[in-house]
Scaffold this active site. Structure first.
Site, short mmCIF file in Angstrom:
data_model
loop_
_atom_site.label_atom_id
_atom_site.label_comp_id
_atom_site.label_asym_id
_atom_site.label_seq_id
_atom_site.Cartn_x
_atom_site.Cartn_y
_atom_site.Cartn_z
N THR A 34 -12.74 13.41 6.82
CA THR A 34 -12.62 12.08 7.41
C THR A 34 -12.59 12.22 8.91
O THR A 34 -11.99 13.15 9.44
CB THR A 34 -11.31 11.39 6.96
OG1 THR A 34 -10.23 12.26 7.32
CG2 THR A 34 -11.28 11.12 5.50
N GLU A 48 -13.01 8.65 1.37
CA GLU A 48 -12.17 8.99 0.21
C GLU A 48 -12.64 8.31 -1.07
O GLU A 48 -12.12 8.57 -2.14
CB GLU A 48 -10.71 8.59 0.49
CG GLU A 48 -10.01 9.41 1.55
CD GLU A 48 -10.22 8.89 2.97
OE1 GLU A 48 -11.23 8.17 3.20
OE2 GLU A 48 -9.39 9.20 3.84
N LYS A 108 1.51 -7.16 15.55
CA LYS A 108 2.76 -7.75 15.06
C LYS A 108 3.39 -8.58 16.17
O LYS A 108 4.02 -8.06 17.07
CB LYS A 108 3.71 -6.64 14.58
CG LYS A 108 3.16 -5.99 13.34
CD LYS A 108 4.04 -4.90 12.78
CE LYS A 108 3.41 -4.35 11.52
NZ LYS A 108 3.81 -3.01 11.19
N TRP A 125 2.19 -11.05 11.28
CA TRP A 125 0.99 -10.24 11.45
C TRP A 125 -0.21 -11.08 11.91
O TRP A 125 -0.47 -12.15 11.34
CB TRP A 125 0.62 -9.55 10.12
CG TRP A 125 1.51 -8.42 9.75
CD1 TRP A 125 2.72 -8.12 10.31
CD2 TRP A 125 1.29 -7.45 8.73
NE1 TRP A 125 3.25 -7.01 9.70
CE2 TRP A 125 2.40 -6.58 8.72
CE3 TRP A 125 0.26 -7.22 7.82
CZ2 TRP A 125 2.50 -5.51 7.84
CZ3 TRP A 125 0.36 -6.15 6.94
CH2 TRP A 125 1.47 -5.30 6.96
P1 AMP Z 1 -14.84 6.10 6.77
O1 AMP Z 1 -14.03 6.88 5.82
O2 AMP Z 1 -15.06 6.79 8.08
O3 AMP Z 1 -16.11 5.64 6.14
O4 AMP Z 1 -14.02 4.80 7.15
C1 AMP Z 1 -13.51 3.94 6.18
C2 AMP Z 1 -12.89 2.73 6.83
O5 AMP Z 1 -13.89 1.94 7.50
C3 AMP Z 1 -12.27 1.77 5.86
O6 AMP Z 1 -10.99 2.18 5.44
C4 AMP Z 1 -12.25 0.49 6.68
O7 AMP Z 1 -11.16 0.46 7.58
C5 AMP Z 1 -13.52 0.58 7.48
N1 AMP Z 1 -14.56 -0.22 6.82
C6 AMP Z 1 -15.51 0.21 5.98
N2 AMP Z 1 -16.28 -0.82 5.57
C7 AMP Z 1 -15.79 -1.94 6.15
C8 AMP Z 1 -16.11 -3.34 6.10
N3 AMP Z 1 -17.13 -3.79 5.39
N4 AMP Z 1 -15.34 -4.19 6.83
C9 AMP Z 1 -14.31 -3.74 7.57
N5 AMP Z 1 -13.96 -2.45 7.66
C10 AMP Z 1 -14.68 -1.56 6.96
#
Ligand code: AMP
Length: 545
Positions: free
Chosen positions: A185, A330, A439, A444
């Site tokens: 990640t 994940e 916050k 929120w």
């Molecule tokens: P990654 O593991 O780098 O792909 O990042 C995952 C994170 O990207 C998620 O937990 C979200 O916070 C964000 N994310 C992915 N898709 C979206 C979406 N359609 N809208 C808002 N946030 C997103």
């Protein structure tokens, strides 16, 4: 009583065997720097994959050993995906845009034995080599004639390796729970963590991704992942496409070039593509400026970050369906897709816009719930928002080498770190990352909703909202805006007036600051940590409030 069906193990090799036989004539087209596009068929791709596996078998690796890649989306990267996994090794895709210290950390943590690198990354690899004692050799993904001069120790030429193998090579059967791929990640805080996919999770995810209301991939499609193969397996496209028999267009190192992507779509007849919002903003800017069209494109998947409404409306104009997808490394990555059940006609323009912006409904195989601070379930009423938990056969149960000591695992559920609402129809909407939620006076505020409203302003190119210290409310929203190219006249007053009637009054930012560019992570997300740092000494203007 058990059923009497064959207990065949799910394996990546079965995708290769299926595609060789059933989709053998379907093409994979790759952009290779400035050279002409490389074209061959799935049959040829997997013949070379078998040769590569045969050569890898001489490396003396154990099952589960990691073979890493630092590479773009192209056919050689595709071959390594399959050669490593089908042989029982783990294809560890590394994001070359990470900082060198993070790269060295990841290679060491994963204990990579071989690293396959695109020639573009030779100097990067040279800067890492002496910090990476587990690496036995560096494979340069090019031909013998094009091998670059390098200081790297133990260098192998990729094409020499392929040429030496036998295409009749057969993969041995594997347990479906065996690991096949690893991706770290790109966390903005702390050390990156490894997500270790299995053959089983990858196959189930690839099936699910093909479903009509997920990515909807068929043999009639030409699919171009603009999402990198080093980031969550390009959202599963390299597995789903040979399964379905879809032609695959791999855009090499030109993914950030909107004009080039539009040309590729038109010349290769791309019908379906996937990428983060920034990619589409670049392409739309080019289409608008040039008057060009993307006639073959029927659908795009936008994920990785919230998709502004402007992207959807602009693509309406080109007759392209925009589906928002939500997921994470994940989760392999797919969790939800928004293939709206309702139409513009049935909902009316405003309601339709609201529904489209949501992250969508869970695809079969993923379960979700939202919980409050005490872990109690929250209602699916579209209003209550809380921490989003997920579970399913392609959701990570533990990070690599952190088995059993995981803060994210909660009684069989994985805590995503996202804050969300879920409405009665099951549409989930991300309202924030837990660490980005603002916050204000104990309540929120969703930074994403404020950002969405801000980016709808025609003079705004990009916007981010951060919670910033406030003496009375503890935190208040500060809006940071990048103005559009011809919109330098946009003022803070005009910007703040824009929110009237669009968001709750008390969510309106206390101030607006303009900057030339927002900091982004290697995967295109706004780096809020960096933004907070940039504005740490900022003081809100004194008002009557
Ligand atoms: P990654 O593991 O780098 O792909 O990042 C995952 C994170 O990207 C998620 O937990 C979200 O916070 C964000 N994310 C992915 N898709 C979206 C979406 N359609 N809208 C808002 N946030 C997103």
């Amino acid at each position: 009583m058990n059923g009497l069906m064959m207990n065949m193990q799910l394996s990546i090799a079965s995708i290769a065997e299926h595609a060789e036989r059933i989709n053998g004539d379907v093409e994979i087209v790759s952009v290779m720097g400035n050279q002409p596009r490389h074209r061959y068929t799935y049959r040829e791709a997997f013949a070379r994959t078998r040769k590569l596996s045969d050569s890898m078998a001489l490396w003396g690796l154990e099952q589960g050993d990691r073979i890493a890649t630092l590479a773009w989306n192209d056919y050689r990267h595709f071959e390594i995906y399959y050669a490593a996994a089908c042989s029982g090794y783990v294809c560890h895709t590394i994001n070359p845009r990470l900082f060198p210290e993070q790269l060295a950390y990841i290679i060491n943590h994963a204990e990579d034995r071989y690293v396959c690198i695109d020639p573009d990354f030779v100097s990067l690899a040279e800067s890492l080599a002496d910090q990476c004692p587990t690496v036995q050799a560096w494979v340069i993904m090019t031909s013998a004639e094009a091998m670059p001069e390098t200081r790297l120790p133990n260098v192998i030429c990729y094409e020499t390796l392929v040429a030496a193998g036998n295409e009749a090579f057969q993969w041995a059967p594997l347990d479906e729970n065996a690991a096949c791929a690893l991706c770290y990640t790109s966390g903005t805080t702390g050390n990156p963590k490894g997500v270790l996919y299995s053959h089983r999770s990858t196959i189930l995810h690839a099936y699910a991704a093909m479903m009509p209301d997920a990515l909807g991939i068929s043999q009639r499609d030409v699919v171009m992942p603009i999402v990198p193969m080093f980031h969550v397996n390009a959202w599963g496209n390299p597995y789903s496409c040979p399964m379905a028999g879809a032609k695959l267009v791999l855009p090499g190192n030109r993914m950030g070039d909107g004009q080039f992507m539009a040309t590729l779509i038109n010349e290769e007849g791309v019908t379906l593509s996937a990428g983060v919002p920034t990619v589409w903003l670049g392409m739309l800017a080019h289409l608008k400026a040039s008057g060009e069209d993307v006639a073959s494109l029927r659908q795009i998947i936008v994920g990785g970050a919230a998709c502004p409404l402007s992207i959807m409306e602009d693509f309406d104009h080109y007759g392209v369906e925009v589906r928002v997808g939500w997921g994470m490394t994940e989760m392999s990555p797919l969790g939800t897709v928004n293939a709206s059940m309702d139409s513009r006609e049935s909902l009316g323009e405003q309601e339709f816009a609201k529904v489209r912006l949501k992250a969508g409904r869970q695809i079969f195989g993923v379960e979700m719930k939202i919980v409050d601070d005490e872990g109690h379930d929250l209602p699916w009423d579209g209003v209550a928002f809380g921490s989003l938990l997920v579970r399913g056969p392609w959701v990570c149960s533990s990070y690599f080498k952190l088995e059993g000591s995981d803060a994210h695992a909660h009684e069989g559920w994985f805590e995503t770190g996202d804050v969300a609402t879920i409405d009665p129809q099951g549409y989930m909407a991300i309202t924030d990352r837990i660490k980005d939620v603002i916050k204000s006076g104990g309540e929120w505020i969703s930074s994403i909703e404020v950002e969405n409203a801000a980016t709808d302003h025609p003079k705004v190119a990009e916007a981010a909202v951060i919670g910033h210290f406030h003496p009375k409310w503890s935190e208040r929203p500060l809006l940071i805006v990048v103005r559009g190219a011809d919109s330098q006249d946009l003022t803070a007053e005009e910007m703040l007036a824009w929110f009237d009637g669009k968001i709750a009054k008390w969510w309106t930012p206390d101030a607006v600051e303009f900057i030339d560019e927002l900091p982004h992570t290697a995967t295109g997300k706004v780096q809020k940590v960096k933004l907070r740092q940039m504005f740490k000494d900022y003081v809100f203007p004194v008002t009557g409030a």
